[in-house]
Design a protein around this motif. Structure first.
Motif, PDB file in Angstrom:
ATOM      1  N   GLN A 166       0.818  -1.215   0.000  1.00 42.08           N
ATOM      2  CA  GLN A 166       0.000   0.000   0.000  1.00 42.08           C
ATOM      3  C   GLN A 166       0.852   1.266   0.000  1.00 42.08           C
ATOM      4  O   GLN A 166       0.335   2.360  -0.152  1.00 42.08           O
ATOM      5  N   CYS A 167       2.150   1.095   0.237  1.00 40.64           N
ATOM      6  CA  CYS A 167       2.972   2.286   0.474  1.00 40.64           C
ATOM      7  C   CYS A 167       4.071   2.390  -0.562  1.00 40.64           C
ATOM      8  O   CYS A 167       4.009   1.763  -1.611  1.00 40.64           O
ATOM      9  N   GLY A 168       5.068   3.232  -0.284  1.00 42.54           N
ATOM     10  CA  GLY A 168       6.108   3.507  -1.270  1.00 42.54           C
ATOM     11  C   GLY A 168       7.322   2.613  -1.087  1.00 42.54           C
ATOM     12  O   GLY A 168       7.521   2.031  -0.026  1.00 42.54           O
ATOM     13  N   LEU A 169       8.166   2.564  -2.122  1.00 36.87           N
ATOM     14  CA  LEU A 169       9.343   1.703  -2.090  1.00 36.87           C
ATOM     15  C   LEU A 169      10.458   2.311  -1.257  1.00 36.87           C
ATOM     16  O   LEU A 169      11.356   1.582  -0.822  1.00 36.87           O
ATOM     17  N   GLY A 170      10.433   3.619  -1.015  1.00 39.99           N
ATOM     18  CA  GLY A 170      11.521   4.205  -0.243  1.00 39.99           C
ATOM     19  C   GLY A 170      11.473   5.712  -0.237  1.00 39.99           C
ATOM     20  O   GLY A 170      10.500   6.321  -0.708  1.00 39.99           O
ATOM     21  N   HIS A 171      12.515   6.311   0.304  1.00 41.62           N
ATOM     22  CA  HIS A 171      12.579   7.768   0.464  1.00 41.62           C
ATOM     23  C   HIS A 171      14.036   8.201   0.606  1.00 41.62           C
ATOM     24  O   HIS A 171      14.916   7.375   0.825  1.00 41.62           O
ATOM     25  N   MET A 172      14.257   9.491   0.504  1.00 38.51           N
ATOM     26  CA  MET A 172      15.584  10.062   0.736  1.00 38.51           C
ATOM     27  C   MET A 172      15.906   9.963   2.227  1.00 38.51           C
ATOM     28  O   MET A 172      15.016  10.020   3.078  1.00 38.51           O
ATOM     29  N   MET A 173      17.189   9.874   2.546  1.00 40.71           N
ATOM     30  CA  MET A 173      17.611   9.807   3.955  1.00 40.71           C
ATOM     31  C   MET A 173      18.879  10.633   4.145  1.00 40.71           C
ATOM     32  O   MET A 173      19.702  10.710   3.226  1.00 40.71           O
ATOM     33  N   GLY A 174      19.015  11.246   5.310  1.00 42.08           N
ATOM     34  CA  GLY A 174      20.199  12.069   5.585  1.00 42.08           C
ATOM     35  C   GLY A 174      20.151  12.575   7.012  1.00 42.08           C
ATOM     36  O   GLY A 174      20.175  11.791   7.950  1.00 42.08           O
TER      37      GLY A 174
ATOM     38  N   ARG B 182       7.075   8.557  -1.376  1.00 42.48           N
ATOM     39  CA  ARG B 182       7.709   9.835  -1.026  1.00 42.48           C
ATOM     40  C   ARG B 182       8.708  10.313  -2.072  1.00 42.48           C
ATOM     41  O   ARG B 182       9.050  11.484  -2.114  1.00 42.48           O
ATOM     42  N   LEU B 183       9.235   9.374  -2.853  1.00 41.16           N
ATOM     43  CA  LEU B 183      10.276   9.712  -3.817  1.00 41.16           C
ATOM     44  C   LEU B 183       9.882   9.163  -5.179  1.00 41.16           C
ATOM     45  O   LEU B 183       9.615   7.964  -5.303  1.00 41.16           O
ATOM     46  N   GLY B 184       9.815  10.038  -6.178  1.00 41.53           N
ATOM     47  CA  GLY B 184       9.418   9.590  -7.505  1.00 41.53           C
ATOM     48  C   GLY B 184      10.411   9.978  -8.589  1.00 41.53           C
ATOM     49  O   GLY B 184      10.498   9.349  -9.621  1.00 41.53           O
ATOM     50  N   LYS B 185      11.184  11.029  -8.343  1.00 39.81           N
ATOM     51  CA  LYS B 185      11.993  11.618  -9.418  1.00 39.81           C
ATOM     52  C   LYS B 185      13.239  10.796  -9.755  1.00 39.81           C
ATOM     53  O   LYS B 185      13.538   9.795  -9.101  1.00 39.81           O
ATOM     54  N   ALA B 186      13.928  11.216 -10.786  1.00 38.05           N
ATOM     55  CA  ALA B 186      15.132  10.518 -11.250  1.00 38.05           C
ATOM     56  C   ALA B 186      16.247  10.627 -10.212  1.00 38.05           C
ATOM     57  O   ALA B 186      16.442  11.687  -9.601  1.00 38.05           O
ATOM     58  N   LEU B 187      16.967   9.542 -10.019  1.00 39.10           N
ATOM     59  CA  LEU B 187      18.055   9.508  -9.044  1.00 39.10           C
ATOM     60  C   LEU B 187      19.276  10.259  -9.572  1.00 39.10           C
ATOM     61  O   LEU B 187      19.467  10.376 -10.779  1.00 39.10           O
ATOM     62  N   LYS B 188      20.057  10.762  -8.624  1.00 37.85           N
ATOM     63  CA  LYS B 188      21.320  11.422  -8.982  1.00 37.85           C
ATOM     64  C   LYS B 188      22.444  10.849  -8.142  1.00 37.85           C
ATOM     65  O   LYS B 188      22.206  10.393  -7.007  1.00 37.85           O
ATOM     66  N   SER B 189      23.623  10.895  -8.677  1.00 39.52           N
ATOM     67  CA  SER B 189      24.803  10.476  -7.905  1.00 39.52           C
ATOM     68  C   SER B 189      24.892  11.349  -6.655  1.00 39.52           C
ATOM     69  O   SER B 189      24.810  12.576  -6.747  1.00 39.52           O
ATOM     70  N   GLY B 190      25.006  10.722  -5.478  1.00 37.74           N
ATOM     71  CA  GLY B 190      25.070  11.471  -4.223  1.00 37.74           C
ATOM     72  C   GLY B 190      23.783  11.397  -3.413  1.00 37.74           C
ATOM     73  O   GLY B 190      23.769  11.760  -2.247  1.00 37.74           O
ATOM     74  N   PHE B 191      22.702  10.941  -4.038  1.00 35.37           N
ATOM     75  CA  PHE B 191      21.467  10.716  -3.268  1.00 35.37           C
ATOM     76  C   PHE B 191      21.682   9.557  -2.297  1.00 35.37           C
ATOM     77  O   PHE B 191      22.401   8.600  -2.626  1.00 35.37           O
ATOM     78  N   VAL B 192      21.054   9.612  -1.164  1.00 30.88           N
ATOM     79  CA  VAL B 192      20.967   8.449  -0.277  1.00 30.88           C
ATOM     80  C   VAL B 192      19.495   8.083  -0.146  1.00 30.88           C
ATOM     81  O   VAL B 192      18.666   8.954   0.172  1.00 30.88           O
ATOM     82  N   VAL B 193      19.170   6.837  -0.453  1.00 27.78           N
ATOM     83  CA  VAL B 193      17.760   6.417  -0.458  1.00 27.78           C
ATOM     84  C   VAL B 193      17.581   5.096   0.281  1.00 27.78           C
ATOM     85  O   VAL B 193      18.533   4.321   0.419  1.00 27.78           O
ATOM     86  N   THR B 194      16.365   4.878   0.752  1.00 30.34           N
ATOM     87  CA  THR B 194      16.031   3.562   1.292  1.00 30.34           C
ATOM     88  C   THR B 194      15.309   2.765   0.210  1.00 30.34           C
ATOM     89  O   THR B 194      14.669   3.342  -0.672  1.00 30.34           O
ATOM     90  N   VAL B 195      15.441   1.438   0.285  1.00 32.04           N
ATOM     91  CA  VAL B 195      14.637   0.537  -0.557  1.00 32.04           C
ATOM     92  C   VAL B 195      13.930  -0.403   0.401  1.00 32.04           C
ATOM     93  O   VAL B 195      14.585  -1.065   1.220  1.00 32.04           O
ATOM     94  N   GLU B 196      12.608  -0.419   0.367  1.00 30.72           N
ATOM     95  CA  GLU B 196      11.861  -1.141   1.388  1.00 30.72           C
ATOM     96  C   GLU B 196      10.533  -1.692   0.891  1.00 30.72           C
ATOM     97  O   GLU B 196       9.470  -1.256   1.340  1.00 30.72           O
ATOM     98  N   PRO B 197      10.602  -2.680  -0.002  1.00 34.68           N
ATOM     99  CA  PRO B 197       9.352  -3.306  -0.428  1.00 34.68           C
ATOM    100  C   PRO B 197       8.769  -4.150   0.708  1.00 34.68           C
ATOM    101  O   PRO B 197       9.490  -4.545   1.628  1.00 34.68           O
ATOM    102  N   GLY B 198       7.485  -4.421   0.607  1.00 28.75           N
ATOM    103  CA  GLY B 198       6.853  -5.227   1.646  1.00 28.75           C
ATOM    104  C   GLY B 198       5.523  -5.784   1.175  1.00 28.75           C
ATOM    105  O   GLY B 198       4.972  -5.351   0.153  1.00 28.75           O
TER     106      GLY B 198
END
Lengths: 464, 464
Positions: free
Chosen positions: B336-344, B377-393
């Motif tokens: 029901q939710c998203g695959l992940g988000h930015m983290m920092g 929470r996160l949909g846009k194209a990734l860039k070098s230097g992003f930190v993201v979570t990946v969390e399927p369920g």
């Protein structure tokens, strides 16, 4: 929660002691840490807990005295909420457990207040301490935050009621004190030279958490006990240091414990530490023995101060007539704060409602000017049912010593040369929690060791 | 703190990306729990940390672009404060460590803002999330809280900068992830049938605290992993349950880790649990392998969903063409939710600044309507230097199943009979944290076991 009858009875008593109008109660919200959906742990407002017992964020309630109605305001979970948060007890169900039959959506609260105000009725409310409730009150009442005028009538009625603890509240407080006792024994077992202060703070918090308790306040765990509000915890403890642990648990229902012990990081007190400790412990014992209905706590405070002075004279740090020394506030070089405070659903019970109402009376208001007395939270006469802390201490504060000495302040009572030998001594405090009974007092909880001998024996058993 | 140069450089970059005016930064306060002087632990605002690094309540700062000035506002300790709190590093000293030469008393901030406004200059500020800063901003700007208009220009400039993590930030995040790894291994060692969920929460918090870490968010530690935001922790765990642990540490400098593991309370997964776990783990691995600059995270999310669907088809819970199922959002009954988000500096990095700026672009804004995507929470194209979570369920939510089935929703893709056999299955999530590199990605931290075999072996070693 207590029984529905308990909350109903409490509300009935309150209703009778406010003449008319609407009593407004605001619960707390989940306060954000670094963004809205990342909150600190939730803690319900204590007055809300006392009259309604419902532990849920973003709810409110009114007791409408004129129309003899009690309503809990808050929103039930939507199906979206249930998908994310699971099925939970409804607000309606919780309200019934509090003896309240009527619940309304949160948005109805504003309408109720506006309607009451337009028909000229009085809306009583309490001083908000959380900023969210400041904003909410301003919005509800249609005034600026700076113009809020909490109801003194409501405050006085609540303070009167909450000051006298019910037997079931005493059970809760003793539960908190007993968990606090365990926290302190654990600290006395764990502390070893080479450890960091925060390791002790973490360990006692872990113990309490496993008993479903929060800390009732941020623990003071320090080898610099001379610093009164010391939350720095990165020091390494070493043999020869005194460790001061001022910490207490809060039960799941919100009741607080508040204890302080001071003990050596090594096996034994040094002679200097022992002598000073005995001075504080004697003042503690003398103060405890004075607890009884009708006695002004301010007088006990001053008596305790006098015992501290007598001890300090014996040790050569003070001189002259002890009574005169106290009259001249000479003791405040060593004992800068108050002997104790009320305790209950808050560690400083009801402090959000205003110290002048909790600790003092209109006839004998607080001395807000004099150094020492201005930090005494409780001054008025004790009553049966009060719960209070007793916590004398001696604190060596180099900055304060320098200021006083430069002014030669109270030089008739203070031997500055001797005092300077102790300038880096640190601080000692001993604190327990007491119920005022019909005759005198009762120590709350199962008791926690505090004599030099008991502490040294306990330390010897557990030191590596 | 990082070096003074770091903060200076960051501010220089920011200055160049906002055209003119004054950039206003508000630090956080110590939020009261149940009365003003009983606060929650202090957490500085993340943007303040990023540009100034000073961890102290009730301070602010401005970068005056027009006049090329940077000033930290806050009050130094008075001698009274020093008596109570001890001598501490001054704000002046802390500001110098941040490369700021000028400090002014807190009260001067209001004057500075008023002066700027009266000379028609633009005052940029960020969306306040703590109520105290809402009130403060209203007061500073002389407008109602409801009329506050945060600066989109300032938000965009900050998001652009904070989204690309510096190497020294990655070091901090990996420190947080490694502490989080230890928390998860501890949970896997400690968990035993008969224990309460909160015992695990307390233990991992204790471990983190002893490494000077806070929790980066309230841990989800539950045998009801199907409930996505589950903070109830009083259940007793029993053999046969799955335990879901979603928790992470935050370093003393404020950087977050965010990990989830799901493991059996007993020694092994049941066949049903194992099969479902492999479906989630496969989706996780497939998603991880897609991480790389230029790829839209939304596409990775939908690919992961498709892999979940494929697995659920194999298990008989879904049917039909997987791609079509995802197009019709049929997977959202289970995911029901998203695959992940930015983290920092925040676990949901910069969420206070607005999801539309962090996770999406003007050209491709967030889908705020569609169930499932509205929680991404996160949909846009990734860039070098992003930190993201990946969390399927996969989450079995009885209430949701009932609603969908009553409407016969997506009946072409869902075998409701089979699904109902799983209605009380609970939930499974696997989550790690990744840095997007120039070529693809790098797992942050030392790695944490996640295969069925590794988890079962680890459990077998440690189960009583």
């Amino acid at each position: 929660m207590f029984s529905a009858q308990t909350y109903q009875d409490r509300r009935e008593i309150l209703k009778k002691s406010v003449s008319n109008g609407i009593l407004l109660f605001l619960g707390n919200i989940e306060n954000p840490v670094n963004f809205e959906h990342n909150p600190y742990y939730f803690r319900q407002d204590s007055t809300y807990l006392y009259y309604f017992g419902i532990q849920e964020p973003r709810i409110a309630a009114i007791i409408d005295i004129d129309e003899n109605k009690t309503i809990v305001f808050g929103d039930e979970l939507s199906i979206d909420d249930i998908v994310w948060m699971g099925r939970q007890e409804t607000l309606k169900e919780k309200s019934l457990k509090s003896g309240v039959q009527e619940t309304q959506p949160y948005a109805e609260l504003a309408r109720y207040i506006v309607k009451a105000q337009t028909s000229g009725r009085k809306v009583h409310y309490l001083p908000p301490y959380q900023s969210s409730n400041k904003i909410l009150l301003g919005d509800l009442l249609g005034i600026k935050i700076g113009e809020l005028q909490p109801s003194v009538e409501m405050i006085r009625a609540i303070v009167k009621q909450r000051s006298i603890k019910e037997p079931q509240e005493i059970v809760q407080i003793e539960e908190a004190v007993n968990v606090s006792n365990e926290m302190h024994l654990l600290a006395m077992r764990l502390t070893q030279p080479g450890m960091k202060e925060y390791e002790i703070a973490n360990a006692i918090q872990y113990l309490a958490a496993n008993k479903e308790c929060q800390m009732s306040y941020p623990p003071i765990v320090t080898i610099n006990g001379g610093i009164l509000h010391n939350h720095y915890r990165l020091n390494t403890m070493k043999d020869g240091d005194l460790f001061l642990n001022d910490s207490g648990a809060e039960t799941a229902m919100g009741y607080a414990g508040d204890l302080t012990r001071t003990f050596p990081v090594g096996k034994t007190f040094t002679t200097k530490q022992k002598d000073m400790y005995e001075v504080v412990l004697n003042a503690f014992n003398q103060a405890q023995n004075l607890l009884k209905p009708g006695v002004r706590f301010k007088d006990i405070h001053l008596k305790a101060a006098q015992h501290l002075v007598e001890g300090l004279i014996d040790l050569g740090l003070m001189k002259g007539n002890p009574e005169d020394a106290v009259k001249n506030h000479a003791h405040t070089l060593f004992f800068q704060c108050g002997l104790g405070h009320m305790m209950g659903l808050d560690v400083h019970d009801m402090e959000d409602l205003g110290e002048q109402y909790i600790g003092y009376t209109e006839e004998e208001p607080k001395d807000t000017k004099t150094f020492g007395l201005k930090s005494l939270r409780l001054g008025k006469a004790l009553k049966s049912g009060f719960v209070v802390t007793v916590e004398p201490g001696i604190y060596m504060i180099p900055e304060l010593i320098d200021i006083w000495q430069a002014e030669n302040r109270n030089a008739d009572f203070i031997n500055y040369d001797k005092v300077n030998e102790y300038r880096n001594f640190g601080g000692i405090r001993v604190e327990d929690d007491f119920l005022i009974t019909d005759d005198n007092y009762r120590l709350l909880g199962n008791g926690l060791i505090k004599s030099v001998e008991d502490i040294e024996n306990y330390r010897a058993e557990h030191l590596a």
